[in-house]
Design a protein around this motif. Structure first.
Motif, PDB file in Angstrom:
ATOM      1  N   LEU A  29       0.844  -1.203   0.000  1.00  0.00           N
ATOM      2  CA  LEU A  29       0.000   0.000   0.000  1.00  0.00           C
ATOM      3  C   LEU A  29       0.870   1.240   0.000  1.00  0.00           C
ATOM      4  CD1 LEU A  29      -2.760   1.504   0.478  1.00  0.00           C
ATOM      5  CD2 LEU A  29      -2.296   1.220   2.943  1.00  0.00           C
ATOM      6  N   ASP A  30       0.522   2.191  -0.864  1.00  0.00           N
ATOM      7  CA  ASP A  30       1.246   3.460  -0.889  1.00  0.00           C
ATOM      8  C   ASP A  30       0.340   4.519  -1.514  1.00  0.00           C
ATOM      9  OD1 ASP A  30       3.318   5.578  -1.667  1.00  0.00           O
ATOM     10  OD2 ASP A  30       4.591   4.067  -0.745  1.00  0.00           O
ATOM     11  N   PRO A  31       0.323   5.742  -0.972  1.00  0.00           N
ATOM     12  CA  PRO A  31      -0.511   6.794  -1.571  1.00  0.00           C
ATOM     13  C   PRO A  31       0.046   7.328  -2.884  1.00  0.00           C
ATOM     14  CG  PRO A  31       0.741   7.676   0.276  1.00  0.00           C
ATOM     15  CD  PRO A  31       0.976   6.195   0.275  1.00  0.00           C
ATOM     16  N   ASP A  32       1.289   7.016  -3.184  1.00  0.00           N
ATOM     17  CA  ASP A  32       1.942   7.509  -4.403  1.00  0.00           C
ATOM     18  C   ASP A  32       1.510   6.648  -5.594  1.00  0.00           C
ATOM     19  OD1 ASP A  32       3.686   8.142  -6.508  1.00  0.00           O
ATOM     20  OD2 ASP A  32       5.351   8.580  -5.156  1.00  0.00           O
ATOM     21  N   ALA A  33       0.596   7.173  -6.392  1.00  0.00           N
ATOM     22  CA  ALA A  33       0.039   6.400  -7.504  1.00  0.00           C
ATOM     23  C   ALA A  33       1.095   6.034  -8.537  1.00  0.00           C
ATOM     24  CB  ALA A  33      -1.095   7.183  -8.172  1.00  0.00           C
ATOM     25  N   THR A  68      -3.374   1.802  -3.959  1.00  0.00           N
ATOM     26  CA  THR A  68      -3.394   3.080  -3.231  1.00  0.00           C
ATOM     27  C   THR A  68      -4.626   3.176  -2.341  1.00  0.00           C
ATOM     28  OG1 THR A  68      -4.581   4.157  -5.054  1.00  0.00           O
ATOM     29  CG2 THR A  68      -2.169   4.285  -5.102  1.00  0.00           C
ATOM     30  N   ASP A  69      -5.476   2.164  -2.367  1.00  0.00           N
ATOM     31  CA  ASP A  69      -6.746   2.186  -1.635  1.00  0.00           C
ATOM     32  C   ASP A  69      -6.544   1.639  -0.220  1.00  0.00           C
ATOM     33  OD1 ASP A  69      -9.304   1.888  -0.628  1.00  0.00           O
ATOM     34  OD2 ASP A  69     -10.157   1.188  -2.526  1.00  0.00           O
ATOM     35  N   ALA A  70      -6.347   2.530   0.735  1.00  0.00           N
ATOM     36  CA  ALA A  70      -6.078   2.113   2.117  1.00  0.00           C
ATOM     37  C   ALA A  70      -7.291   1.419   2.732  1.00  0.00           C
ATOM     38  CB  ALA A  70      -5.670   3.312   2.956  1.00  0.00           C
ATOM     39  N   TYR A  98       3.977  10.290   8.909  1.00  0.00           N
ATOM     40  CA  TYR A  98       3.519   9.152   8.108  1.00  0.00           C
ATOM     41  C   TYR A  98       3.129   7.968   8.994  1.00  0.00           C
ATOM     42  CZ  TYR A  98       5.839  12.080   4.681  1.00  0.00           C
ATOM     43  OH  TYR A  98       6.229  13.161   3.920  1.00  0.00           O
ATOM     44  N   GLN A 101      -0.279   8.926  10.199  1.00  0.00           N
ATOM     45  CA  GLN A 101      -1.288   8.820   9.139  1.00  0.00           C
ATOM     46  C   GLN A 101      -1.752   7.380   8.944  1.00  0.00           C
ATOM     47  OE1 GLN A 101       0.387  10.655   5.641  1.00  0.00           O
ATOM     48  NE2 GLN A 101       0.261  12.728   6.497  1.00  0.00           N
ATOM     49  N   ILE A 102      -0.806   6.447   8.842  1.00  0.00           N
ATOM     50  CA  ILE A 102      -1.206   5.058   8.595  1.00  0.00           C
ATOM     51  C   ILE A 102      -1.865   4.467   9.839  1.00  0.00           C
ATOM     52  CG2 ILE A 102       1.068   4.117   9.182  1.00  0.00           C
ATOM     53  CD1 ILE A 102      -1.527   2.759   6.629  1.00  0.00           C
ATOM     54  N   GLU A 105      -5.373   5.583   9.714  1.00  0.00           N
ATOM     55  CA  GLU A 105      -6.079   4.846   8.648  1.00  0.00           C
ATOM     56  C   GLU A 105      -6.483   3.460   9.147  1.00  0.00           C
ATOM     57  OE1 GLU A 105      -7.003   5.731   5.660  1.00  0.00           O
ATOM     58  OE2 GLU A 105      -5.589   7.063   4.686  1.00  0.00           O
TER      59      GLU A 105
END
Length: 430
Positions: A29-33, A68-70, A98, A101-102, A105
């Motif tokens: 998982l990563d927010p960086d597309a 990217t979908d947490a 970070y 943030q996770i 989430e």
């Protein structure tokens, strides 16, 4: 067991692929597309030998996926490895945004029990903060455990370190969490250190700080060896045979770099300050490393009569071979110093690229070492790439304006280079 690895940087990508190779179903998982798109195409966004082949294997076998979908990823997993970045802040403390943030989430999206395993390098006490961040973000209460499982990967040999580790450290407050982490690593044959989360977090810092101090010790000793006309390599061999000392991390050079040692020492020093303690030995180790490159630069300056108008080739940008990592690389400090003294700088590295700020400076990035050395007054060796050891050095000497070789890694044989006609200077070795 379905495993989620949050963060697809060096540690996260390596962890995800190793777990997939151990037989687990893994999601990265990563927010960086863009990073996720690169991984899904079978490419690694950094260099590490063997990882790309492993990635393609597990993409083909569908044992790993990236997203990217947490929300979806957290709902579909049983265990979550936190491998997000923990960069340093200007004061040396760790940027925890970070991690937070996770954690939040996980709290928002987990719909049942989750085992959360912190693998990122974090300050002592982080496990408790992670638990609080998860708990405070939960819409309704769900059980979870937070364990600490620090990584001890060496860049350039990550797969070997993962499949044949020296030890696995597990910090957890409950036996159920300990056994769950053990199960993930059941295929490994190595000692398991089971302890509290706080102790596990400290083990990581203490390990890297000790190794960095050992490097700084031999580097400082090399300065004295230069003055006494003693070969520091012989000193290192003589003391390294003592099993209480050991031979590893006793190679003198222009200093350590990378993402771990500088950051972790800074983080540990900040932790000491926050708790009213002083780690003077580590303060000195960090200062020795920061200034070590100047030792060789000063010798070159005297030899050349200054760098104004001189052409200087720098071979090697990465902080160590077999990686493209230039973070805190001493080569960059050396290049900046040369540019500040108006040298004509030419650089080469087989893989690593200049950082954006240096790429905009008036220097030349060369495609080959030979191109970099053409007409040079001096060559600096800053990374011990094997390819540099086997260059056509007689040919390079002929192409240089002045045959001055400054070996920042003591990788060449001094007698051989002198026999070719080079003026050769290493670190505590000539």
């Amino acid at each position: 067991m379905n495993i989620l690895v949050a963060g697809t940087g060096y540690v996260g990508t390596t962890t995800a692929l190793v777990l997939a190779d151990m037989g687990w179903n893994v999601t990265g998982l990563d927010p960086d597309a863009e990073k996720i798109r690169t991984l899904l195409q079978g490419s690694i966004p950094f260099y590490e030998d063997g990882l790309e082949e492993l990635l393609r294997k597990h993409l083909q076998q569908a044992s790993i996926r990236f997203t990217t979908d947490a929300s979806e990823a957290i709902r579909q997993c049983d265990a979550i490895f936190i491998c997000v970045g923990t960069p340093p802040l200007p004061d040396g403390s760790v940027d925890m945004r970070y991690i937070r943030q996770i954690s939040e989430e996980i709290g928002r999206h987990a719909d049942g029990y989750r085992l959360v395993i912190v693998k990122s390098t974090v300050p002592v006490g982080t496990h408790a903060k992670v638990a609080e961040w998860i708990r405070s973000a939960q819409p309704s209460p769900h059980p979870f455990d937070v364990a600490s499982n620090p990584e001890f990967l060496r860049e350039g040999s990550a797969l070997a370190d993962s499949f044949q580790p020296d030890r696995v450290v597990i910090g957890a407050d409950g036996e159920e969490a300990v056994q769950a982490v053990r199960k993930l690593y059941a295929s490994l044959n190595c000692p398991f250190v089971v302890t509290t989360p706080r102790t596990a977090e400290m083990i990581k810092y203490a390990s890297n700080a000790f190794l960095a101090t050992k490097i700084s010790y031999i580097n400082e000793l090399a300065r004295l060896c230069d003055s006494l006309d003693i070969d520091v390599n012989e000193i290192a061999r003589g003391i390294g045979l003592d099993p209480r000392i050991g031979a590893l991390f006793l190679r003198a050079g222009i200093g350590y770099g990378g993402s771990c040692f500088p950051k972790d020492i800074a983080g540990l020093l900040q932790t000491a300050r926050e708790n009213g303690a002083r780690l003077g030995l580590l303060e000195e180790a960090a200062e020795i490393n920061r200034t070590q490159y100047l030792h060789l630069l000063n010798k070159a300056r005297v030899r050349l009569g200054g760098f104004q108008g001189k052409t200087v080739a720098v071979l090697g940008l990465a902080f160590k071979p077999d990686t493209d990592d230039i973070r805190e690389a001493p080569s960059l400090r050396l290049i900046r110093s040369l540019l500040s003294e108006n040298a004509d700088v030419r650089v080469h590295d087989p893989i690593a690229k200049l950082p954006p700020d240096l790429a905009r400076q008036p220097l030349t990035s060369c495609g080959t070492p030979e191109e970099a050395a053409q007409g040079a007054d001096a060559v600096f060796l800053c990374t011990e790439w094997k390819a540099y050891r086997h260059l056509d050095w007689p040919g390079i000497k002929s192409a240089m304006k002045q045959a001055n070789l400054f070996d920042g890694r003591n990788m060449m044989n001094a007698d051989h280079m002198k026999a070719m006609g080079f003026y050769y200077q290493g670190i505590g070795y000539r």
